[in-house]
Design an enzyme around this catalytic site. Structure first.
Site, PDB file in Angstrom:
ATOM      1  N   HIS B 450      37.216  52.868  41.635  1.00 43.62           N
ATOM      2  CA  HIS B 450      36.688  52.929  43.002  1.00 43.62           C
ATOM      3  C   HIS B 450      37.713  53.550  43.966  1.00 43.62           C
ATOM      4  CE1 HIS B 450      33.271  50.580  41.513  1.00 43.62           C
ATOM      5  NE2 HIS B 450      34.187  49.953  40.796  1.00 43.62           N
ATOM      6  N   GLU B 464      38.289  45.484  45.633  1.00 41.96           N
ATOM      7  CA  GLU B 464      38.536  45.997  44.286  1.00 41.96           C
ATOM      8  C   GLU B 464      39.379  47.267  44.321  1.00 41.96           C
ATOM      9  OE1 GLU B 464      35.032  46.768  41.931  1.00 41.96           O
ATOM     10  OE2 GLU B 464      36.212  47.365  40.184  1.00 41.96           O
ATOM     11  N   HIS B 526      39.711  48.082  36.509  1.00 43.57           N
ATOM     12  CA  HIS B 526      38.671  47.585  37.420  1.00 43.57           C
ATOM     13  C   HIS B 526      38.833  46.085  37.648  1.00 43.57           C
ATOM     14  CE1 HIS B 526      35.705  50.997  37.777  1.00 43.57           C
ATOM     15  NE2 HIS B 526      36.581  51.484  36.917  1.00 43.57           N
ATOM     16  N   GLU B 588      38.507  45.382  32.676  1.00 42.94           N
ATOM     17  CA  GLU B 588      38.015  44.535  33.780  1.00 42.94           C
ATOM     18  C   GLU B 588      38.962  43.346  33.828  1.00 42.94           C
ATOM     19  OE1 GLU B 588      35.847  44.837  36.116  1.00 42.94           O
ATOM     20  OE2 GLU B 588      34.399  46.376  35.506  1.00 42.94           O
TER      21      GLU B 588
END
Lengths: 173, 634
Positions: B450, B464, B526, B588
């Site tokens: 992102h 994030e 992430h 993640e």
């Protein structure tokens, strides 16, 4: 002589009948129940299925239409998800199935734009689409699932992670 | 069209034969008869715009296209799936349950239950008419006559008592969102009133569940403004508390203290992060000096016969990536990583197609050369022994040009990455190769997920995009200290492709950086998130056979040291890993939506541990980086 001839005729009729029955028996016939899957929220990857009762084929309903109707029913069940007290990975609130089309062995599921409200993680997105693909590919005759959002093909959801512009298969998860 | 019921009925009064004939006619006629135009519908005290109804054998049918029905579906949180010409009419209730009708079939299903409706749904004027009473009942609505009007009264339809070892849970469900009004709460009795809902539940129930003696239901008010009162008689000393539920039309109470399985407390305590939110300033000062081994010594910008050239002189080993924006923003820039400016370089005023050239030290180890172009021009980025040459041509390139690229400067050579231990199947769509040849085997591309116009998930003041950038920089510092070349797909809070681009453009731009550079591997970092606090832990996602060994190595290290739940490696159809030609994983790290994980993500110490775990996983997977001199000799 006459008896032998009769016997031969009977044998031929039985053999022909058996051949016709076996060759016309469709192993992919849609049965009384469909298995609908959800992804367990506990790990985000385990698929659990529950059976839903499938309406029998109606008079005037072709086998292609019946497959379409089964795929539609399965998709709507999957997107709605299991009862509220089941800890499942669920599509974003308001997400609904706008329609399903079936071409060959690919079902195309058109989801409402609410599916774009993912809120971040790979966890949810992966679990949602994995269960959708598992559910539809459990419908006899369907092995791939294409996804549309509000009728449009999307490469990915906004802020998303999954590639959605190619038909998805169980092996992709 | 408008053959009324009364006409049919008057015909039926004479002889038996005439009566039978008339009856047949009536059956045919009513199936296409519109309901009395004077019929009005009321819902929640207001007129309901019901206009497409008919009667079949005295029973009401409603069109799936009726605007009043659309309003009822919205109010109950239900939705309809039906398309013209289709046999199936499927409603999804808020519960959720599927209510299934089909043209020509009187069978209808509500959740797991099948029943026979008064008549089969039928098609008329391009819509399907379905049995009204059966549909209302499935939506927990009751049509009630009040004078000339039909009042659609929401119902308190279920009130379940669920026992468990930890106590008892009461779950109420209605056609509309329940807003309980506390009438009285004493030690022995709870009394709640639900305004606007009626009920047909049994007036009283003796309950043998823990803590509860009886539940009674009473309806008061009017047909249009009903009130349902629920009285729960408790055993002495029994506590209670309201529970959260995913059902928008539901209400849930825990009796006897502990919550029942599948329930969650109303309030989830969210601890403050254990230290300050992620600093936006990059920890550049911690970089090892060796990472900026290369030097940008100068630029030579000049017009030529076919356009304009910028020669950037670079001494030493470095990597670069370049980006260009989309018309009408015609900027282009190239970042040279692992390099410092020997001396400041003044801005250059160019000539068409290059309007200006600027050179900056972007951060401790990145030099950026930016060009303002006069349009979407053809251009070429070519490394050479003395640095890198950017050629901008006079002709317009159009819209479908490459918008990002990357590569290496100085010495490099290709080595094969060890084959994946997992045999490659034939079902893979991308990268269906068991070996991958990295043209730059010392280079690892790290992708902080992102950024810019897409902040990713957010919770408790943490974003994030900030967290991933912080962890990526920590990982870069560790890997560069261990001798790897590292390129980050972004080093600040920006979109890699362009602001407000699609996720696909953004992810492809990140893949382009790794693919064009021929990197050894791509690690995308992430932070996970979910709609409730339940899920937690660390997962490494992968997509291709060639990714598996890297995913296993990274996850094995992460599972051991982070204190988060080990969610293992997960195969998924992720864009960023699919479209990377080299081994690629998406880590993640933890869940922002889980209080324990959130506290960890907020800790700089924990983020450092995560970076170290990934770096150790990279070491387990790939060993030490090839030395530059060895690479050159191969």
């Amino acid at each position: 002589m006459k008896r032998t001839l009769t016997l031969v005729v009977i044998l031929i009729v039985v053999a022909a009948g058996s051949w016709w029955f076996l060759s016309h028996r469709n192993p992919n016939t849609i049965g009384d129940t469909l298995n609908v899957y959800y992804t367990k929220a506990a790990d985000g990857t385990s698929e659990v299925s529950w059976p839903v009762s499938m309406r029998p084929m109606q008079s005037g309903e072709t086998s292609a239409e019946h497959t379409h109707n089964a795929a539609l029913y399965a998709a709507v069940q999957n997107v709605a998800g299991p009862p509220a007290d089941v800890q499942a990975v669920r599509f974003p609130a308001g997400t609904r199935v706008l329609g399903v089309t079936v071409a060959g062995n690919t079902a195309t599921v058109d989801l409402s734009g609410d599916v774009k409200n993912q809120g971040g993680g790979t966890f949810g997105e992966n679990g949602e689409f994995k269960s959708l693909i598992y559910t539809l590919t459990a419908v006899p005759g369907i092995s791939a699932v294409a996804v549309l959002v509000d009728g449009q093909k999307l490469e990915t959801l906004p802020g998303g992670h999954l590639e959605l512009d190619q038909p998805l298969h169980r092996e992709d998860f | 069209m408008a053959i009324s019921n009364s006409t049919s009925r008057s015909t039926a009064r004479t002889s038996n034969i005439r009566y039978l004939v008339a009856l047949l006619l009536a059956l045919v006629a009513t199936s296409v008869a519109r309901a009395d135009a004077a019929q009005s519908f009321v819902f929640e005290g207001k007129p309901l715009p019901v206009s497409h109804v008919a009667t079949v054998g005295g029973k009401l049918a409603i069109s799936v296209r009726d605007p009043g029905l659309a309003q009822l579906l919205r109010a109950t949180g239900a939705s309809l799936t039906w398309n013209p010409g289709e046999r199936y009419v499927l409603f999804t209730t808020a519960e959720p349950q599927i209510v299934s009708f089909a043209v020509g079939d009187a069978r209808y299903d509500v959740g797991p239950r099948s029943a026979q409706a008064g008549f089969a749904p039928y098609e008329m004027a391009g819509a399907v008419y379905v049995p009204f009473d059966e549909l209302m009942s499935a939506l927990y609505l009751a049509p009630k006559r009040d004078g000339d009007a039909i009042v659609i009264q929401p119902q308190l339809a279920t009130f379940d008592v669920r026992g468990s070892g930890a106590g008892t849970t009461l779950v109420a469900r209605a056609g509309i969102p329940l807003k309980p009004r506390v009438v009285s709460e004493t030690a022995g009795e709870l009394v709640y009133a639900f305004d606007g809902v009626g009920t047909s539940l049994d007036r009283s129930r003796a309950i043998r569940a823990d803590g509860i003696r009886a539940i009674t239901f009473a309806q008061s008010g009017t047909v249009r403004a009903p009130v349902t009162t629920v009285t729960i008689a408790l055993a002495p000393g029994t506590g209670h508390g309201r529970l959260a539920t995913d059902d928008r039309n539901g209400f849930s109470l825990a009796i006897g203290g502990a919550a029942a399985p599948g329930s969650e407390p109303v309030a989830v305590a969210t601890p403050e992060p254990t230290d300050a939110p992620v600093a936006t300033a990059a920890p550049q000062a911690t970089l090892a000096p060796s990472t900026a081994a290369a030097t940008v010594t100068g630029i030579d910008a000049h017009a030529g016969p076919n356009g304009y050239s910028v020669d950037i002189a670079v001494g030493g080993d470095a990597t670069y990536d370049w980006h260009r924006l989309r018309d009408p923003d015609n900027r282009f820039w190239i970042d040279i990583h692992g390099a410092t400016l020997a001396a400041p370089i003044a801005d250059v005023t160019g000539s068409d197609p290059v309007e200006a050239v600027r050179v900056r030290q972007l951060d401790a180890s990145t030099v950026r050369v930016a060009l303002s172009l006069s349009g979407q021009k053809h251009l070429d980025v070519q490394p050479n022994p003395g640095g890198v040459k950017i050629s901008v041509y006079a002709d317009d390139a159009g819209d479908d040009v490459a918008r990002a690229g990357s590569g290496t400067l100085g010495s490099s050579a290709a080595v094969a990455v060890a084959p994946s231990p997992v045999p490659s199947g034939d079902a893979w769509k991308f990268g269906a190769r068991s070996t991958y040849v990295a043209t730059n085997p010392r280079l690892i591309v790290i992708d902080p997920g992102h950024g810019g116009s897409d902040p990713g998930a957010g919770r408790g003041g943490l974003r994030e995009a900030d967290l991933t950038l912080d962890m990526a920089k920590r990982l870069r510092d560790i890997l560069t200290a261990r001798g790897w070349q590292v390129v980050l797909t972004r080093t600040t809070d920006v979109d890699v492709y362009k602001p407000n681009d699609s996720a696909h453009e953004e992810l492809q731009a990140r893949d382009d950086i790794a693919n064009n550079a021929g990197a050894r591997m791509l690690v995308s970092i992430h932070v996970n998130s979910f709609i409730n606090a339940g899920p937690r832990g660390t997962t490494t996602y992968f997509s291709k056979p060639v990714d598996v060994a890297l995913a296993q190595a990274v996850q094995a290290r992460a599972a051991g040291v982070l204190g988060t739940k080990d969610d293992g490696i997960v195969k998924s159809h992720l864009y960023v890993t699919l479209h990377a030609t080299m081994p690629a994983v998406l880590v993640e790290s933890a869940f922002l939506s889980n209080p324990d994980d959130l506290a960890k993500l907020g800790s700089a110490e924990w983020r450092q541990k995560l970076a170290l775990a990934i770096a150790d996983g990279v070491k387990d997977y790939a060993g030490a980086p090839p030395a530059p001199s060895q690479s050159a000799n191969q």
